[in-house]
Write an enzyme that holds these catalytic residues in place. Structure first.
Site, PDB file in Angstrom:
ATOM      1  N   ASP A  72       0.891  -1.202  -0.007  1.00  0.00           N
ATOM      2  CA  ASP A  72       0.007  -0.120  -0.073  1.00  0.00           C
ATOM      3  C   ASP A  72       0.927   1.455  -0.061  1.00  0.00           C
ATOM      4  OD1 ASP A  72      -2.352   1.702   0.086  1.00  0.00           O
ATOM      5  OD2 ASP A  72      -3.193   0.376   1.516  1.00  0.00           O
ATOM      6  N   GLU A 117     -10.538   6.674   4.676  1.00  0.00           N
ATOM      7  CA  GLU A 117      -9.713   6.297   5.554  1.00  0.00           C
ATOM      8  C   GLU A 117      -9.730   6.608   6.918  1.00  0.00           C
ATOM      9  OE1 GLU A 117      -5.726   5.244   3.890  1.00  0.00           O
ATOM     10  OE2 GLU A 117      -6.559   5.700   1.809  1.00  0.00           O
TER      11      GLU A 117
END
Length: 615
Positions: free
Chosen positions: A297, A502
């Site tokens: 990521d 997020e």
């Protein structure tokens, strides 16, 4: 006849022919021959690559720092558009394609001419309601066409997390709390990549043509099960629960030929996924036979340490040993390249680990046909925002709406609403706001308010739907006296969460922000009303239920507000069912179907239905 008996012109001709043959033979490389098996092409290219070229292939940088010079100097293997790294709203499709092609030409001018793979986040949508598998397949195919139309060949989707706690800020990226539904929704992968050919070997990546993209199943593994729903947190469960809940969709993703898998920021029982060799190498690569590549990521290896980036050398070693193949190092790519080069040359990391990574990356690039067609196709621009795709999105909206309440009693349903009313009220912070309808990961990483993209707000959709004599009054947050004095036939109240993504979306209270609750009370206390909730997850709604006549969970309907009015006014019936439990109070969380303490406001699978109104 000897050479001495030949004319000078004949000798010169023979020499030219021989030279031409020699040059042709020298320029023939097996890896450039599409008729050769992919395995042969990989082997041929690998033996020609230097360590620097191999490490370049393992490096993915952000487009903000990408240039022909950088790509050429460091043999960069991939470029991405990070959250918010997008062209201006007024930019033409050609502008974006020109930019992508410019990067690609930079990679093609390197010694071996290995094409880039350009990635972007996609399909962070309202993944909340179970649909027949043909539908996600079609969504995937449409997404692939739109992504390819920009010149991009790689989508960081689908997110096959299993959200077990709606307090998690990425819950809207998950299809369900139920692993069986998430597993079914992997059908989006052949939509994005194409149908894997019959008889294909398990785990081998497949991307079927120039209108398809490489997909990315994420985030491996357990990102939706963290303690208290904390983003990038720790999933604290035993192996049986961990594998039975969070792994099933990955079995299907690998079988369906998914090209890439992204590791999660989160941990399992304290072990960071970016450093988990057992799950990445031993299980995913060796046991499941996954042959695509594993990508980190965004700055994922930096976060192996706490605080992040405190020991980058250790982070590189841990990520490499875990089995990560491509490293998303958007900005500090030189530090990564220099560090990895040093570690390999000094035998802290074996060259076999580098070779495994590069073979996997090349396998995906060869399967995509990038060596044959590296440049973007301008003719694909016709798919961007096409009416066909908008119609599909509108269909997705109306099929995913869930009717939670319809009337103060079963005998007096409010929906469907009459189109031929005298005067109606539309209220709420989300009634005329495309940005709020879309949520996070739209244009900007955290999303935006207002007219951020082309589309139809719910207010404008109402105006298009009602009869020509119906007066539509819009007041974002009216007082109760305003409502009472205007003699409305009914009201539509549209409220919900503000956009987020997020960690910014992690919430301990899951309440609708003001003035949403005030609008509900002012309007619904004075006139018959339907409340439409725009959110990425279940939110606190029980305190307002007695006041509300009808309640609709619209999730994040995106650009096509007309899909909401399609069912509110009865052109289509409500059919959606809850793919996640709607709680009474946050004190109950985490609470999922099958739990011993299961006592929901609306249970998993709930959803009232209506029939289309006969015209």
């Amino acid at each position: 006849m000897g050479v001495k008996n030949m004319g000078k012109a004949s000798v010169l001709l023979i020499m030219v022919i021989c030279c031409w043959i020699s040059m042709a033979e020298a320029e023939y490389f097996k890896y450039k021959d599409p008729k050769k098996p992919i395995g042969v092409r990989i082997k041929d290219l690998m033996k020609r690559m230097t360590l620097e070229e191999k490490i370049g292939q393992m490096t993915q940088i952000d487009k903000k720092v990408a240039s022909n010079e950088v790509i050429n100097k460091y043999f960069i293997g991939s470029v991405l558009s990070g959250g918010g790294s997008v062209p201006a709203k007024q930019a033409s499709p050609k502008t974006w394609v020109d930019m992508v092609n410019d990067y690609q030409k930079g990679s093609l001018s390197t010694r071996l001419g290995i094409p880039l793979i350009y990635g972007i986040d996609a399909v962070h949508g309202h993944n909340n309601v179970y649909k027949a598998t043909i539908f996600p397949h079609n969504i995937g195919a449409a997404t692939a066409r739109e992504v390819r139309a920009t010149g991009i060949q790689y989508a960081f989707a689908p997110c096959i997390a299993v959200c077990r706690d709606p307090r998690w800020g990425r819950c809207y990226e998950s299809y369900s709390e139920d692993p069986k539904i998430v597993k079914l929704m992997t059908e989006i992968i052949p939509g994005l990549q194409g149908e894997i050919p019959a008889g294909s070997r398990k785990g081998v990546p497949f991307v079927g043509g120039p209108d398809k993209v490489a997909a990315c199943a994420k985030h491996y593994l357990g990102d939706g099960g963290t303690h208290l729903g904390t983003n990038e947190g720790n999933t604290i469960v035993d192996a049986k629960e961990f594998f039975s809940i969070h792994m099933p969709a990955y079995y299907d993703a690998v079988i369906k030929g998914v090209a890439t898998i992204m590791t999660s920021y989160s941990s399992w029982n304290g072990v960071k996924m970016h450093a988990n060799r057992f799950l990445v190498t031993d299980f995913l690569k060796n046991r499941l036979k996954f042959k695509g590549f594993v990508i980190s990521d965004w700055q994922g290896i930096d976060r192996i340490t706490t605080p992040e980036h405190t020991n980058y050398t250790y982070s590189i070693i841990a990520g490499m040993n875990a089995g990560i193949d491509m490293f998303m190092v958007p900005y500090n790519y030189t530090e990564f390249i220099d560090g990895l080069t040093y570690l390999v040359k000094n035998r802290f990391i074996p060259t076999s680990r580098v070779d495994d990574a590069v073979k996997r990356i090349l396998r995906v690039k060869f399967s995509m046909g990038l060596f044959e067609k590296p440049l973007a196709d301008y003719s694909m621009a016709k798919y961007l925002g096409s009416q066909e795709h908008r119609d599909l999105a509108r269909e997705a909206v109306r099929k995913t709406l869930v009717l939670l309440k319809n009337g103060k009693s079963l005998k007096t349903p409010l929906l469907p609403l009459p189109k031929q009313a005298s005067k109606i009220l539309v209220a709420g912070s989300h009634a005329d706001n495309i940005g709020y309808q879309c949520g996070g990961w739209t244009i900007e990483w955290q999303g935006l308010s207002g007219d951020i993209t082309d589309g139809t707000t719910i207010l404008s959709a109402v105006k298009k739907t009602v009869g020509p004599k119906t007066q539509v009054v819009y007041n974002e947050n009216p007082s109760d006296s305003f409502v009472k004095s205007n003699k409305f036939d009914y009201a539509i109240v549209v409220v919900g969460e503000h956009p987020y993504a997020e960690t910014f979306g992690d919430s301990k209270n899951l309440t609708i922000p003001e003035p949403g609750p005030s609008t509900i009370n002012n309007v619904c206390g004075s006139v018959k009303c339907v409340v439409v909730v725009i959110s990425g997850r279940p939110v606190v709604i029980q305190p307002y239920l007695k006041t509300i006549d009808a309640l609709v969970a619209a999730w994040l309907p995106g650009s096509e507000g007309q899909g909401v009015t399609d069912v509110l006014f009865g052109d289509y019936g409500f059919t959606g069912k809850l793919a996640r439990t709607w709680f009474k109070s946050v004190n109950q969380l985490p609470m999922n179907v099958g739990d011993a303490h299961y006592d929901p406001l609306y249970p998993f699978g709930f959803g009232l239905t209506t029939k289309p109104r006969k015209n």
